[in-house]
Design a protein around this motif. Structure first.
Motif, PDB file in Angstrom:
ATOM      1  N   GLN A  58       1.362  -0.981   0.059  1.00  0.00           N
ATOM      2  CA  GLN A  58      -0.691  -0.286   0.451  1.00  0.00           C
ATOM      3  C   GLN A  58       0.727   1.259  -0.081  1.00  0.00           C
ATOM      4  O   GLN A  58       0.174   2.384  -0.570  1.00  0.00           O
ATOM      5  N   TRP A  59       2.187   1.796   0.638  1.00  0.00           N
ATOM      6  CA  TRP A  59       3.214   2.532   0.622  1.00  0.00           C
ATOM      7  C   TRP A  59       3.576   2.678  -0.203  1.00  0.00           C
ATOM      8  O   TRP A  59       3.615   3.791  -1.075  1.00  0.00           O
ATOM      9  N   LEU A  60       3.965   1.957  -1.050  1.00  0.00           N
ATOM     10  CA  LEU A  60       4.534   1.583  -2.604  1.00  0.00           C
ATOM     11  C   LEU A  60       3.834   2.592  -3.909  1.00  0.00           C
ATOM     12  O   LEU A  60       3.709   3.021  -4.341  1.00  0.00           O
ATOM     13  N   GLN A  61       2.598   1.733  -3.224  1.00  0.00           N
ATOM     14  CA  GLN A  61       1.406   2.242  -4.310  1.00  0.00           C
ATOM     15  C   GLN A  61       1.318   3.726  -3.566  1.00  0.00           C
ATOM     16  O   GLN A  61       1.125   4.377  -5.156  1.00  0.00           O
ATOM     17  N   LEU A  62       1.420   4.313  -2.973  1.00  0.00           N
ATOM     18  CA  LEU A  62       1.340   5.747  -2.022  1.00  0.00           C
ATOM     19  C   LEU A  62       2.096   5.892  -2.913  1.00  0.00           C
ATOM     20  O   LEU A  62       1.942   7.633  -3.579  1.00  0.00           O
ATOM     21  N   LEU A  63       3.560   6.226  -3.211  1.00  0.00           N
ATOM     22  CA  LEU A  63       4.419   6.454  -4.000  1.00  0.00           C
ATOM     23  C   LEU A  63       4.303   6.688  -5.288  1.00  0.00           C
ATOM     24  O   LEU A  63       4.382   8.068  -5.382  1.00  0.00           O
ATOM     25  N   ARG A  64       3.836   5.783  -5.432  1.00  0.00           N
ATOM     26  CA  ARG A  64       3.536   5.717  -7.431  1.00  0.00           C
ATOM     27  C   ARG A  64       2.344   6.699  -7.504  1.00  0.00           C
ATOM     28  O   ARG A  64       2.674   7.585  -8.732  1.00  0.00           O
ATOM     29  N   GLU A  65       1.256   6.570  -6.575  1.00  0.00           N
ATOM     30  CA  GLU A  65       0.205   7.798  -6.938  1.00  0.00           C
ATOM     31  C   GLU A  65       0.846   9.108  -6.975  1.00  0.00           C
ATOM     32  O   GLU A  65       0.780   9.790  -8.104  1.00  0.00           O
ATOM     33  N   ALA A  66       1.550   8.838  -6.039  1.00  0.00           N
ATOM     34  CA  ALA A  66       2.727  10.626  -5.626  1.00  0.00           C
ATOM     35  C   ALA A  66       3.192  11.389  -6.771  1.00  0.00           C
ATOM     36  O   ALA A  66       3.386  12.010  -6.861  1.00  0.00           O
ATOM     37  N   ALA A  67       3.946  10.535  -6.966  1.00  0.00           N
ATOM     38  CA  ALA A  67       5.075  10.637  -8.838  1.00  0.00           C
ATOM     39  C   ALA A  67       4.254  10.873  -9.772  1.00  0.00           C
ATOM     40  O   ALA A  67       5.067  11.798 -10.908  1.00  0.00           O
ATOM     41  N   ALA A  72       0.094  17.404  -6.679  1.00  0.00           N
ATOM     42  CA  ALA A  72       1.804  16.919  -6.203  1.00  0.00           C
ATOM     43  C   ALA A  72       2.364  18.635  -6.959  1.00  0.00           C
ATOM     44  O   ALA A  72       2.200  17.787  -8.349  1.00  0.00           O
ATOM     45  N   SER A  73       2.943  18.716  -5.545  1.00  0.00           N
ATOM     46  CA  SER A  73       4.174  19.948  -6.960  1.00  0.00           C
ATOM     47  C   SER A  73       4.923  19.073  -7.185  1.00  0.00           C
ATOM     48  O   SER A  73       5.610  17.962  -7.194  1.00  0.00           O
ATOM     49  N   SER A  74       6.195  19.278  -8.587  1.00  0.00           N
ATOM     50  CA  SER A  74       6.792  18.990  -8.666  1.00  0.00           C
ATOM     51  C   SER A  74       7.723  18.433  -7.752  1.00  0.00           C
ATOM     52  O   SER A  74       8.673  17.559  -8.642  1.00  0.00           O
ATOM     53  N   GLN A  75       8.412  19.230  -6.873  1.00  0.00           N
ATOM     54  CA  GLN A  75       9.785  18.794  -6.199  1.00  0.00           C
ATOM     55  C   GLN A  75       9.024  16.916  -5.030  1.00  0.00           C
ATOM     56  O   GLN A  75       9.742  16.192  -5.678  1.00  0.00           O
ATOM     57  N   ALA A  76       7.786  17.357  -5.139  1.00  0.00           N
ATOM     58  CA  ALA A  76       6.675  15.869  -4.164  1.00  0.00           C
ATOM     59  C   ALA A  76       6.720  15.219  -5.356  1.00  0.00           C
ATOM     60  O   ALA A  76       7.388  14.089  -4.378  1.00  0.00           O
ATOM     61  N   GLN A  77       6.754  14.804  -6.773  1.00  0.00           N
ATOM     62  CA  GLN A  77       6.767  13.982  -7.251  1.00  0.00           C
ATOM     63  C   GLN A  77       8.288  13.400  -7.722  1.00  0.00           C
ATOM     64  O   GLN A  77       8.595  12.468  -7.647  1.00  0.00           O
ATOM     65  N   ALA A  78       8.792  14.513  -7.492  1.00  0.00           N
ATOM     66  CA  ALA A  78      10.566  14.207  -7.747  1.00  0.00           C
ATOM     67  C   ALA A  78      10.888  13.261  -6.640  1.00  0.00           C
ATOM     68  O   ALA A  78      11.218  12.199  -6.846  1.00  0.00           O
ATOM     69  N   ASP A  79      10.723  14.044  -5.563  1.00  0.00           N
ATOM     70  CA  ASP A  79      11.037  12.987  -4.262  1.00  0.00           C
ATOM     71  C   ASP A  79      10.152  11.908  -4.250  1.00  0.00           C
ATOM     72  O   ASP A  79      11.009  10.121  -4.384  1.00  0.00           O
ATOM     73  N   ALA A  80       8.629  11.797  -5.143  1.00  0.00           N
ATOM     74  CA  ALA A  80       8.741  10.238  -4.725  1.00  0.00           C
ATOM     75  C   ALA A  80       8.868   9.457  -5.713  1.00  0.00           C
ATOM     76  O   ALA A  80       9.137   8.246  -5.778  1.00  0.00           O
ATOM     77  N   ARG A  81       9.474   9.768  -7.049  1.00  0.00           N
ATOM     78  CA  ARG A  81      10.109   9.470  -7.783  1.00  0.00           C
ATOM     79  C   ARG A  81      10.922   8.176  -7.154  1.00  0.00           C
ATOM     80  O   ARG A  81      11.843   7.231  -7.495  1.00  0.00           O
ATOM     81  N   GLY A  82      12.228   8.992  -6.576  1.00  0.00           N
ATOM     82  CA  GLY A  82      13.592   9.698  -6.194  1.00  0.00           C
ATOM     83  C   GLY A  82      12.717   7.811  -4.542  1.00  0.00           C
ATOM     84  O   GLY A  82      13.615   6.870  -4.356  1.00  0.00           O
TER      85      GLY A  82
END
Length: 91
Positions: A58-67, A72-82
């Motif tokens: 579930q937590w990995l899926q949340l990061l995928r969605e956040a990316a 989400a800001s471009s920074q939040a998306q980039a952080d999620a991908r990282g």
């Protein structure tokens, strides 16, 4: 955190340490990630994953969605991908 998503609130900082002492903060974090991921909330999700929770998927899926989250800001998306890349190296 959603309204001040560009503010530097520390990493982890006193805010995160305080939230982590509250039993039951994770459902609130999940809801916030679904509404508007921020650099701090995706960082907190990564911190949860570092503890190898039983609901890792579930937590990995949340990061995928956040990316790719539309508000989400471009920074939040980039952080999620990282963080997704980092978590892939831990498996």
């Amino acid at each position: 955190m959603e309204r001040l998503d560009e503010a530097d609130l520390g990493s982890p900082g006193p805010l995160v340490h305080t939230l982590e002492t509250w039993h039951g903060y994770r459902p609130l974090l999940v809801a916030s990630l679904r509404r508007k991921p921020t650099p701090l909330t995706v960082w907190m999700a990564n911190r949860v994953l570092n503890g190898n929770p039983p609901d890792t998927h579930q937590w990995l899926q949340l990061l995928r969605e956040a990316a790719n989250h539309p508000v989400a800001s471009s920074q939040a998306q980039a952080d999620a991908r990282g963080f997704l890349k980092y978590q892939a190296t831990r498996s």
